[in-house]
Structure formats: structure tokens, C-alpha cells
Write an enzyme that holds these catalytic residues in place. Structure first.
Site, PDB file in Angstrom:
ATOM      1  N   ASN A 175     -14.895  25.010   7.903  1.00  0.00           N
ATOM      2  CA  ASN A 175     -14.329  24.824   9.237  1.00  0.00           C
ATOM      3  C   ASN A 175     -14.835  25.923  10.161  1.00  0.00           C
ATOM      4  O   ASN A 175     -15.171  27.016   9.699  1.00  0.00           O
ATOM      5  CB  ASN A 175     -12.797  24.890   9.177  1.00  0.00           C
ATOM      6  CG  ASN A 175     -12.187  23.653   8.580  1.00  0.00           C
ATOM      7  OD1 ASN A 175     -12.567  22.546   8.924  1.00  0.00           O
ATOM      8  ND2 ASN A 175     -11.222  23.827   7.682  1.00  0.00           N
ATOM      9  N   LYS A 211      -0.460  26.989  11.389  1.00  0.00           N
ATOM     10  CA  LYS A 211      -0.039  26.600  10.040  1.00  0.00           C
ATOM     11  C   LYS A 211       1.450  26.283  10.001  1.00  0.00           C
ATOM     12  O   LYS A 211       1.885  25.324   9.355  1.00  0.00           O
ATOM     13  CB  LYS A 211      -0.357  27.726   9.046  1.00  0.00           C
ATOM     14  CG  LYS A 211      -1.827  27.897   8.730  1.00  0.00           C
ATOM     15  CD  LYS A 211      -2.337  26.807   7.800  1.00  0.00           C
ATOM     16  CE  LYS A 211      -3.767  27.075   7.379  1.00  0.00           C
ATOM     17  NZ  LYS A 211      -4.297  26.057   6.460  1.00  0.00           N
ATOM     18  N   TYR A 249      -4.634  22.646  15.433  1.00  0.00           N
ATOM     19  CA  TYR A 249      -5.271  23.362  14.325  1.00  0.00           C
ATOM     20  C   TYR A 249      -6.773  23.108  14.384  1.00  0.00           C
ATOM     21  O   TYR A 249      -7.337  23.036  15.465  1.00  0.00           O
ATOM     22  CB  TYR A 249      -4.624  22.990  12.983  1.00  0.00           C
ATOM     23  CG  TYR A 249      -4.844  24.099  11.990  1.00  0.00           C
ATOM     24  CD1 TYR A 249      -4.309  25.366  12.224  1.00  0.00           C
ATOM     25  CD2 TYR A 249      -5.634  23.927  10.877  1.00  0.00           C
ATOM     26  CE1 TYR A 249      -4.554  26.423  11.360  1.00  0.00           C
ATOM     27  CE2 TYR A 249      -5.882  24.980  10.005  1.00  0.00           C
ATOM     28  CZ  TYR A 249      -5.340  26.224  10.256  1.00  0.00           C
ATOM     29  OH  TYR A 249      -5.591  27.264   9.408  1.00  0.00           O
ATOM     30  N   ASP A 302      -5.967  29.949   1.281  1.00  0.00           N
ATOM     31  CA  ASP A 302      -7.406  29.706   1.180  1.00  0.00           C
ATOM     32  C   ASP A 302      -7.849  29.528  -0.264  1.00  0.00           C
ATOM     33  O   ASP A 302      -8.714  28.702  -0.558  1.00  0.00           O
ATOM     34  CB  ASP A 302      -8.179  30.867   1.817  1.00  0.00           C
ATOM     35  CG  ASP A 302      -7.697  31.162   3.214  1.00  0.00           C
ATOM     36  OD1 ASP A 302      -7.956  30.349   4.105  1.00  0.00           O
ATOM     37  OD2 ASP A 302      -7.024  32.195   3.410  1.00  0.00           O
ATOM     38  N   GLU A 349      -2.948  34.187   4.461  1.00  0.00           N
ATOM     39  CA  GLU A 349      -3.902  33.306   5.146  1.00  0.00           C
ATOM     40  C   GLU A 349      -5.087  34.099   5.704  1.00  0.00           C
ATOM     41  O   GLU A 349      -4.903  35.103   6.405  1.00  0.00           O
ATOM     42  CB  GLU A 349      -3.176  32.600   6.295  1.00  0.00           C
ATOM     43  CG  GLU A 349      -3.993  31.573   7.027  1.00  0.00           C
ATOM     44  CD  GLU A 349      -4.144  30.290   6.237  1.00  0.00           C
ATOM     45  OE1 GLU A 349      -5.207  29.663   6.356  1.00  0.00           O
ATOM     46  OE2 GLU A 349      -3.205  29.912   5.503  1.00  0.00           O
ATOM     47  N   ASP A 350      -6.290  33.644   5.409  1.00  0.00           N
ATOM     48  CA  ASP A 350      -7.515  34.163   6.029  1.00  0.00           C
ATOM     49  C   ASP A 350      -7.693  35.671   5.856  1.00  0.00           C
ATOM     50  O   ASP A 350      -8.048  36.386   6.799  1.00  0.00           O
ATOM     51  CB  ASP A 350      -7.569  33.775   7.506  1.00  0.00           C
ATOM     52  CG  ASP A 350      -7.915  32.302   7.693  1.00  0.00           C
ATOM     53  OD1 ASP A 350      -8.219  31.643   6.690  1.00  0.00           O
ATOM     54  OD2 ASP A 350      -7.871  31.815   8.834  1.00  0.00           O
ATOM     55  N   ARG A 407     -10.854  37.158   8.225  1.00  0.00           N
ATOM     56  CA  ARG A 407     -11.770  36.052   7.890  1.00  0.00           C
ATOM     57  C   ARG A 407     -11.184  34.764   8.449  1.00  0.00           C
ATOM     58  O   ARG A 407     -10.718  33.915   7.710  1.00  0.00           O
ATOM     59  CB  ARG A 407     -11.947  35.957   6.374  1.00  0.00           C
ATOM     60  CG  ARG A 407     -13.082  35.052   5.928  1.00  0.00           C
ATOM     61  CD  ARG A 407     -12.877  34.541   4.527  1.00  0.00           C
ATOM     62  NE  ARG A 407     -11.711  33.683   4.416  1.00  0.00           N
ATOM     63  CZ  ARG A 407     -11.723  32.369   4.636  1.00  0.00           C
ATOM     64  NH1 ARG A 407     -12.823  31.749   5.012  1.00  0.00           N
ATOM     65  NH2 ARG A 407     -10.614  31.647   4.493  1.00  0.00           N
TER      66      ARG A 407
END
Length: 592
Positions: A443, A205, A134, A300, A276-277, A187
Site C-alpha cells: 500500500n 484503523k 483509509y 502489520d 501499528e506501522d 514505517r
């Protein structure tokens, strides 16, 4: 008001094994800590189909009896080896690789060949390998996805599948899916629009769900919603694997997601779905749209909020205070995207739970985006950002212009812009605040608002430091200042374990408050004195168990649980029983 934390979680010293193999090797799993049960898998596959299925393949570990029953005699080496021997061989080979991305590729190939051995490898070496599977290495793997791709994993729903998504969902070969992680690649971390290359994020994940939360790897599903990309480099790259057209926007995008949600929940009605994202405002719009309809949450916005809140609450304890002291904090937040808003809203919820009004809670925040302060005159803000607008201060001012007026006690970095926590800011905050919270959360490491070394030097060691990506402890003036990784991996695996074990029908906002308070309670006084607010990541399974227990209990209290421990078991025993272990299953061939 939420229950006092002392009543809902135990200190870390009481949840981690003190003796035996786990204490000596510091791995995630120990037979004495779980209800061992031999896994049985029924399949109609035989021969090469067994060897080509990473969920069934044992490589050189098939016994003579299995070789005969499964039709693979002569297809694998004759002398069977143990899982332990296989692990040692693979670890030796992995250790010969120096480049982090090459390590990622090696582990990716292992996962696609033999999942049990892959998870054995990760679990035995989690602290070493977590940054490989990750953040930060997964970011580079996403950027180069189309260049290093060798074998498919998970599912892709693209714009070419509109009107046919139910048929596409039916193509997944396994009926039991407990957890889905889905992204549209818009993103990815702090790297922006990576399109179909974002698939590495759901895969990573879900590895953490398995390793941290004990979710069965046969029952997880990574998904990309390929609605196009606005990344010009990818649009012009002949090797790019995704749809080469601009992203769907507005009503077209939401119609696409609506069709996917309908198809996937019909196919897997019990699955927990983690979004996610997704970029703002889509991330928040989708959360608000589906949160009361299906069992879903946004990692997020909500998981990041939970672990950041845990960092803040643990900082209160490290100062010798209580969780109620959060009402006295002043927060300076750099970043007003989905993560920034989600983190601050989660903290606001906690402040309100401690007795403040919502208006009083919002007044404790000063939020900045790339245009400066969210303040008076800013007419470009989304509704989710407007609640954090400082109506008494002109919008657009920089943090440097307002630092002495604000006098923050906690710095939140969710900007994806490195070095924003500079010497002037850090030294000033440390001059008047005992142990200010310094949280550069962006990150990967290259996007962090400051490094641990910079934070310690500029505050003269007067701080609690927690970052999104890992940093080593810092030696400063004869003592070791501990660092902490404020990483979602502390939160979402345990949340998933609790939701799956209780078969919760939805994920209320209270889930993340419970999670944060559990995690914030785990540090012992001895840990807190050194600046360490979380247990080591190699104890993640123990942390996830505590979080999962309280999430399951919450689901039962709120009447959203549909599954309960069998007679004679409590939630702790039931969750331990459910946590998957990396051991080879007994394979039964049956014509289904």
C-alpha cells in the site's frame, strides 16, 4: 491441529441477510440483525460543552426536552431533525467534493464535530468511503498531516514526556477504553518515516474497528509515540507538529516504550493494544517482548498474516482442493520486512498445523529483499529473516534469475516497490499453474507490485488476484475476472470484537490461524468460480461477527477469557448484543 474449517464457520450465504433493508441498500447494519438497546450516556457537561463534544453532540437533532435539560435552548436551530435527515444533508455536501483528500478533510471535520453522524455516513457508504478514510487516501493525509491539521484527536506521548507518562495517560478524559491503536510513525504504509503525521493511521484503523467490529467509538484511543523522526524534510519543516530531533534508537527507544506500556496498561488494564506501522526490527522485538505480558498484537505482522493466509487457503478452495493442499505450494515473497516476515510465518504456522514439520514448511519459501534472495552468504539478516534463508542457493540472486528454478505457485508482494510482478513473471507462473495466487499487497495503490489489469492480461485470466489496495473487477475476453482486497480490515475488527467481548488477557498466535480459516471458508462455490474469495467489504460486519465468535470461543478454550455471555446467551448472541450502532444516545446530566 486446528479444527476443520467447515466446523468453525458458515458460508457467506448463511451469514448475510437475504431480505429487507440491508439486502436492498447493502449497508453494514440492520436493526433486525442486532439486539437494539438505547444507549445512555451520563455526563456532567451542559451547554456549549455538550455541543463541543463530538461524542455527545447531536447538532440539529436535539429535542425540545433535551435542549431544556442540557442547557442548549437557543444554541442550536429550533426545529429538531432526525439523524437520517442530517445524513442526507452531509452526503449531498460530500458528493459535491471531487478531490479525494478534500473528501478526507470533510469527513475528518465531521468526525470532530459529531461522531454518531460520522459513523452513520461511513456505514451507509462503506465501499465508497473506505478508500477515503483509509488506504490509499490516508497515506496522503499522513504526509500532509501538519499542513491540514485543524483539531487534535487521540493522544501523543513524546520524548518530552519521559518520566511523566503516567501523568500524561491520566489526562485522557474517559476511563473505559476497549481498543488502543498505537504507532511511532516510523514505517507508515509504504511511505516510510512520517513521524507524528502517522496519527492518521490509528485514527483510520479505529474507524474500521467501529464500522467493522462494532466497537463503541467512546471506548477507542489512537496514540502516537513521538520518539523523533529521521525524515529530513520534516526535521526542517517549521509547520511539522512532532518532535524535531532524530529518532530514539536501541535501549533509549525500548526504555521509552517500556514506560509507555506500564503507564497505559495501569490506566486502561482491559484494553486491547494494536501496534501499528513500527519499523523492523522494533516491530518484531516489541511483539516478542510483550505478547505474553499484555493483551496486544502487531497488525502489520499478524493481521496482515491472517488475511494473506486466508487468501492462500481460499485459493486452495478455488482450485477445487482443500486447506491441506497448502503443503504443496511454493511461495515467492518479495519483501522481508515486518509484514513480509509476519505473513510468511503465519503461513508456516498453517502448514505445520496441516501436518508438516517447521523445516519442511520453511523450505516452501523463497524470500527476497532489496539486496536479492535471502540465501547463502547473506550475513546481514535479522534472526527473524534467517529462518527463511535458502542455504543451498547463493544469496543476492534476483527473482528473474531464479524464477524457472523456483516455479512458484503463489506470489506475495510486500516490497512497497511497484511493477515488480512484471509480464515475464506473471505469464510464466500462469503457464504451469492453475489459478496461481497473485497477491500484490503493498500500500498505497502507487506502491502495488502490479495492477489488477496487468495481472489479468499477463496471466490470460488464469489467476486468483488479491491486493492490498482496492482494484475494480477486470473484463477479459468476454468474462468478468473478480478482484479481491486482501486488506487487514477483514481481520482485525473481528479479532478485536472477540477479544473485547471475552476480555481476553492476551492474544495468542492461534488467534490469527482461527481468523484466517474463518474468512477463507466464507466464499461460496459460485463466488470462487469467478475468482472472488472474500465477501464484499460492505458485508464486513457479518464477516467480523463470524471471526469474533471464533476468537471468543478460542479465548474460552485457552482459559484466557475473563468475561462470558450472560446466562441464556451464547457467544453469537453476546457479540451481536455488544456491537455498537450509530444512533443518538439518551444523555443524562448528573453531578458526578
Amino acid at each position: 491441529m486446528l479444527a476443520p474449517i467447515q466446523t468453525i464457520a458458515r458460508p457467506v450465504s448463511s451469514i448475510l441477510p437475504a431480505t429487507g433493508a440491508l439486502a436492498a441498500k447493502r449497508t453494514f447494519f440492520a436493526p433486525s440483525e442486532v439486539y437494539n438497546k438505547k444507549q445512555v450516556i451520563v455526563t456532567k457537561k451542559t451547554g456549549l460543552d455538550i455541543l463541543n463534544d463530538p461524542k455527545l453532540n447531536k447538532g440539529s437533532a436535539f429535542t425540545a426536552d433535551e435542549k431544556d435539560r442540557l442547557g442548549i435552548r437557543g444554541l442550536v436551530p429550533p426545529r429538531p431533525q432526525s439523524l437520517e435527515a442530517q445524513y442526507k444533508r452531509c452526503k449531498t455536501n460530500l458528493d459535491k467534493i471531487s478531490d479525494p483528500l478534500e473528501k478526507f478533510i470533510y469527513l475528518n471535520h465531521l468526525q470532530n464535530r459529531n461522531e454518531t453522524l460520522y459513523y452513520k455516513m461511513i456505514l451507509e457508504n462503506f465501499v465508497e468511503l473506505a478508500p477515503i478514510i483509509y488506504t490509499p487516501v490516508v497515506g496522503e493525509a499522513c504526509q500532509k498531516f501538519h499542513k491540514i491539521f485543524t483539531q487534535t484527536r487521540g493522544m501523543y506521548f513524546s520524548t518530552a514526556d519521559r518520566g511523566q507518562m503516567s501523568a500524561v495517560a491520566a489526562n485522557w478524559p474517559y476511563d473505559d477504553v476497549d481498543v488502543i491503536v498505537v504507532t511511532d510513525g516510523s514505517r507508515i504504509l509504504g511511505l516510510g518515516d512520517l513521524g507524528a503525521g502517522g496519527m492518521q493511521i490509528p485514527i483510520g484503523k479505529l474507524t474500521l474497528y467501529v464500522c467493522g467490529g462494532g466497537i463503541n467509538p467512546r471506548n477507542v484511543l489512537p496514540i502516537v509515540l513521538d520518539v523523533g523522526t529521521n525524515n529530513k524534510e520534516l526535521l526542517n519543516d517549521p509547520l511539522y507538529l512532532g518532535m524535531q530531533h532524530p529518532r530514539l534508537q536501541g535501549e533509549e527507544f525500548h526504555a521509552f516504550v517500556d514506560e509507555w506500556v506500564s503507564a497505559i496498561t495501569d490506566r486502561f488494564p482491559k484494553a486491547v493494544i494494536q501496534f501499528e506501522d513500527f519499523m523492523m526490527p522494533n516491530a518484531l522485538d516489541l511483539l516478542l517482548k510483550y505478547k505474553d505480558q499484555i493483551c496486544m498484537f502487531n497488525d502489520d505482522i499478524q493481521s496482515t498474516g491472517a488475511i494473506t493466509l486466508a487468501s492462500v487457503l481460499a485459493t486452495m478452495r478455488a482450485r477445487g482442493g482443500t486447506f491441506a493442499d497448502i503443503k504443496k505450494e511454493t511461495f515467492l515473497c518479495l519483501g522481508a520486512g515486518s509484514s513480509g516476515v509476519g505473513v510468511c510465518e503465519t503461513i508456516v504456522d498453517c502448514i505445520v498445523a496441516e501436518g508438516a514439520t517447521r523445516e519442511e514448511a520453511y523450505a516452501q519459501f523463497y524470500m527476497f529483499d532489496h539486496k536479492g534472495l535471502l540465501g547463502k552468504g547473506r550475513d546481514d539478516l535479522l534472526p527473524s529473516q534467517q529462518v527463511f534463508m535458502r542455504k543451498e542457493i547463493e544469496g543476492g540472486k534476483t527473482p528473474a534469475e531464479l524464477l524457472k528454478k523456483i516455479k512458484p505457485t503463489c506470489l506475495l508482494g510486500l516490497s512497497t516497490c511497484p511493477k515488480l510482478f512484471n509480464k515475464e513473471m506473471l505469464s510464466y507462473v500462469a503457464s504451469y499453474c492453475e489459478k496461481p495466487g497473485i497477491f500484490p499487497l503493498s500500500n498505497p495503490t502507487s506502491r502495488s507490485e502490479c495492477t489488477a489489469e496487468e495481472a489479468v492480461e499477463f496471466t490470460d485470466g488464469n489467476l486468483i488476484f488479491a491486493s492490498g489496495s482496492p482494484f475494480d473487477p477486470v473484463e477479459w475476453k468476454g468474462k468478468t475476472i473478480q478482484t479481491n482486497q486482501c486488506n487487514n480490515s477483514y481481520s482485525f475488527p473481528g479479532i478485536g470484537l472477540g477479544l473485547v467481548s471475552s476480555r481476553a488477557t492476551r492474544v495468542p498466535f492461534e488467534t490469527f490461524q482461527v481468523c484466517a480459516r474463518v474468512i477463507a471458508s466464507l466464499g461460496t462455490p459460485e463466488m470462487l468460480a469467478t475468482g472472488k474469495i472474500f465477501p464484499d467489504l460492505d458485508n464486513l460486519r457479518a464477516v467480523s461477527l463470524e471471526v469474533g465468535i471464533e476468537v471468543a470461543k478460542m479465548a474460552e478454550r485457552m482459559n484466557i477469557a475473563t468475561q462470558f455471555p450472560p446466562k441464556g446467551m451464547d457467544w453469537r448472541e453476546w457479540l451481536k448484543h455488544n456491537m455498537w450502532q450509530p444512533e443518538y444516545p439518551h444523555i443524562v446530566v448528573k453531578n458526578l
